[in-house]
Design a protein around this motif. Structure first.
Motif, PDB file in Angstrom:
ATOM      1  N   LYS A  53      24.726  31.329   4.038  1.00 22.40           N
ATOM      2  CA  LYS A  53      26.091  31.281   3.482  1.00 22.40           C
ATOM      3  C   LYS A  53      26.822  30.387   4.497  1.00 22.40           C
ATOM      4  CE  LYS A  53      27.942  33.742   0.963  1.00 22.40           C
ATOM      5  NZ  LYS A  53      28.370  35.270   0.391  1.00 22.40           N
ATOM      6  N   PRO A  54      26.639  30.693   6.172  1.00 22.37           N
ATOM      7  CA  PRO A  54      27.768  30.228   7.075  1.00 22.37           C
ATOM      8  C   PRO A  54      26.979  28.646   7.528  1.00 22.37           C
ATOM      9  CG  PRO A  54      26.412  32.397   8.378  1.00 22.37           C
ATOM     10  CD  PRO A  54      25.811  32.236   7.012  1.00 22.37           C
ATOM     11  N   ILE A  55      26.624  27.969   6.741  1.00 21.74           N
ATOM     12  CA  ILE A  55      26.000  26.906   7.105  1.00 21.74           C
ATOM     13  C   ILE A  55      26.187  26.350   5.484  1.00 21.74           C
ATOM     14  CG2 ILE A  55      23.775  25.002   7.579  1.00 21.74           C
ATOM     15  CD1 ILE A  55      24.780  26.869   9.676  1.00 21.74           C
ATOM     16  N   ARG A  88      17.792  34.161   4.242  1.00 20.72           N
ATOM     17  CA  ARG A  88      18.655  34.065   3.873  1.00 20.72           C
ATOM     18  C   ARG A  88      20.003  35.061   3.901  1.00 20.72           C
ATOM     19  NH1 ARG A  88      20.239  32.943  -1.202  1.00 20.72           N
ATOM     20  NH2 ARG A  88      21.462  31.547  -1.728  1.00 20.72           N
ATOM     21  N   SER A  89      18.837  35.799   2.431  1.00 18.07           N
ATOM     22  CA  SER A  89      19.787  37.124   2.184  1.00 18.07           C
ATOM     23  C   SER A  89      20.122  38.164   3.288  1.00 18.07           C
ATOM     24  CB  SER A  89      18.907  37.691   1.015  1.00 18.07           C
ATOM     25  OG  SER A  89      19.231  38.776   0.980  1.00 18.07           O
ATOM     26  N   LEU A  90      19.721  38.101   4.836  1.00 17.46           N
ATOM     27  CA  LEU A  90      19.879  38.966   5.403  1.00 17.46           C
ATOM     28  C   LEU A  90      21.629  38.561   5.950  1.00 17.46           C
ATOM     29  CD1 LEU A  90      18.632  40.839   8.430  1.00 17.46           C
ATOM     30  CD2 LEU A  90      19.960  39.151   8.824  1.00 17.46           C
ATOM     31  N   LEU A  91      21.022  37.312   6.424  1.00 14.20           N
ATOM     32  CA  LEU A  91      22.228  36.243   7.278  1.00 14.20           C
ATOM     33  C   LEU A  91      23.219  35.469   6.213  1.00 14.20           C
ATOM     34  CD1 LEU A  91      20.289  33.697   8.587  1.00 14.20           C
ATOM     35  CD2 LEU A  91      21.212  35.176  10.290  1.00 14.20           C
ATOM     36  N   ASP A  92      23.547  36.115   4.875  1.00  9.65           N
ATOM     37  CA  ASP A  92      24.594  36.254   3.830  1.00  9.65           C
ATOM     38  C   ASP A  92      25.413  37.725   3.791  1.00  9.65           C
ATOM     39  OD1 ASP A  92      23.757  33.528   3.633  1.00  9.65           O
ATOM     40  OD2 ASP A  92      23.335  33.453   1.718  1.00  9.65           O
ATOM     41  N   PRO A 152      32.159  36.166   5.773  1.00 10.51           N
ATOM     42  CA  PRO A 152      33.100  35.766   7.078  1.00 10.51           C
ATOM     43  C   PRO A 152      33.813  36.560   8.507  1.00 10.51           C
ATOM     44  CG  PRO A 152      33.389  34.386   5.848  1.00 10.51           C
ATOM     45  CD  PRO A 152      32.778  35.676   4.867  1.00 10.51           C
ATOM     46  N   THR A 153      34.836  37.359   7.509  1.00  9.32           N
ATOM     47  CA  THR A 153      35.142  38.134   9.069  1.00  9.32           C
ATOM     48  C   THR A 153      34.870  39.362   9.812  1.00  9.32           C
ATOM     49  OG1 THR A 153      37.228  38.041   7.190  1.00  9.32           O
ATOM     50  CG2 THR A 153      37.737  39.953   8.926  1.00  9.32           C
ATOM     51  N   GLN A 154      33.755  39.693   8.938  1.00  3.92           N
ATOM     52  CA  GLN A 154      32.701  41.028   9.986  1.00  3.92           C
ATOM     53  C   GLN A 154      31.824  39.915  10.781  1.00  3.92           C
ATOM     54  OE1 GLN A 154      32.491  44.102   9.399  1.00  3.92           O
ATOM     55  NE2 GLN A 154      31.265  42.991  11.406  1.00  3.92           N
ATOM     56  N   THR A 188      29.948  25.076  15.357  1.00  2.00           N
ATOM     57  CA  THR A 188      31.470  25.260  14.773  1.00  2.00           C
ATOM     58  C   THR A 188      32.065  25.864  13.312  1.00  2.00           C
ATOM     59  OG1 THR A 188      30.273  23.430  13.604  1.00  2.00           O
ATOM     60  CG2 THR A 188      30.834  22.621  15.950  1.00  2.00           C
ATOM     61  N   ARG A 189      31.944  26.530  13.195  1.00  2.00           N
ATOM     62  CA  ARG A 189      31.741  27.815  12.185  1.00  2.00           C
ATOM     63  C   ARG A 189      31.363  28.891  12.079  1.00  2.00           C
ATOM     64  NH1 ARG A 189      29.126  24.505   7.511  1.00  2.00           N
ATOM     65  NH2 ARG A 189      28.935  22.642   9.695  1.00  2.00           N
ATOM     66  N   PRO A 190      32.308  30.530  11.635  1.00  2.00           N
ATOM     67  CA  PRO A 190      31.893  31.692  11.892  1.00  2.00           C
ATOM     68  C   PRO A 190      30.663  32.081  10.778  1.00  2.00           C
ATOM     69  CG  PRO A 190      33.916  30.971  10.077  1.00  2.00           C
ATOM     70  CD  PRO A 190      33.540  30.201  10.915  1.00  2.00           C
TER      71      PRO A 190
END
Length: 223
Positions: A146-148, A62-66, A70-72, A221-223
């Motif tokens: 965070k993306p989810i 979770r920490s890595l994916l956060d 979003p822009t990056q 469906t989301r960045p």
């Protein structure tokens, strides 16, 4: 996709977020091995460690994916050519981090914790159980990233609640068909791991792959 994986790992390391799961891992190792593990109990200890460290693996993923805003992530998707490559690179980077944590969790008690070295067979079984825990933790961490789940509070509640739910469900009669955390702990403690390893592995990998597939679909469906 490999350069993108390296990019994500480098960004994660520079953000110092990696320190959080590493500190949590060492804290749990101190608790696990505060008393020396007697000879013959190494596999039991590995089984318990693999089940309880799922929470640390989930936190690390979770920490890595956060780490990326979003822009990056959108820039990474564009650079990768296809959105699926960016999603796959994130999962591979999370798995790589958790492989490193697994190596520490398996190797550390060999230096301090076990009163005698485990047999090669028990060492491989312990490594295998940690790899199962790694797969489940990575899937849970991805689904609460965070993306989810944009809300950090909701994300943490779902992460800890999801882990607790897996533990409780694995205590029920259908535990072998859910994520079988407690069944593999019991099997490792009672000497029945070899007979139960195949169904336990199949059930664990099924749910881990289902979680990662769901994450990939939701990311479309989301960045």
């Amino acid at each position: 996709m490999i350069p993108l994986v390296r990019f994500k790992l480098a960004a994660y390391a520079r953000s110092h977020r990696l320190l959080q799961p590493v500190i949590a891992l060492f804290a749990m190792m101190v608790v696990f091995y505060s008393s020396p593990i007697p000879a013959g109990k190494e596999l039991s200890s590995y089984g318990d460690s693999a089940g309880l460290l799922i929470l640390v693996f989930a936190w690390a993923a979770r920490s890595l994916l956060d780490t990326e805003p979003p822009t990056q992530r959108l820039i990474s998707m564009t650079a990768a050519g296809r959105p699926g490559r960016e999603v796959g690179a994130g999962l591979l980077a999370a798995l790589a981090v958790n492989l490193g944590l697994t190596a520490i969790a398996v190797a550390l008690p060999l230096v301090h914790g076990f009163t005698a070295l485990p047999t090669p067979g028990d060492l491989l079984r312990g490594l295998g159980l940690h790899l199962l825990g790694l797969s489940v933790g990575t899937a849970l961490g991805a689904l609460t990233s965070k993306p989810i789940m944009p809300s950090p509070a909701v994300s943490l509640l779902v992460l800890f609640g999801g882990y607790l739910a897996m533990l409780l469900l694995s205590l029920t009669p259908v535990g072998g068909f859910t994520v079988p955390i407690m069944p593999w702990m019991r099997a490792a403690n009672t000497g029945g791991l070899d007979a139960a390893l195949l169904p336990l592995t199949a059930a664990t990998l099924f749910w881990a792959s289902a979680g990662m597939t769901l994450y990939a679909r939701l990311r479309r469906t989301r960045p």
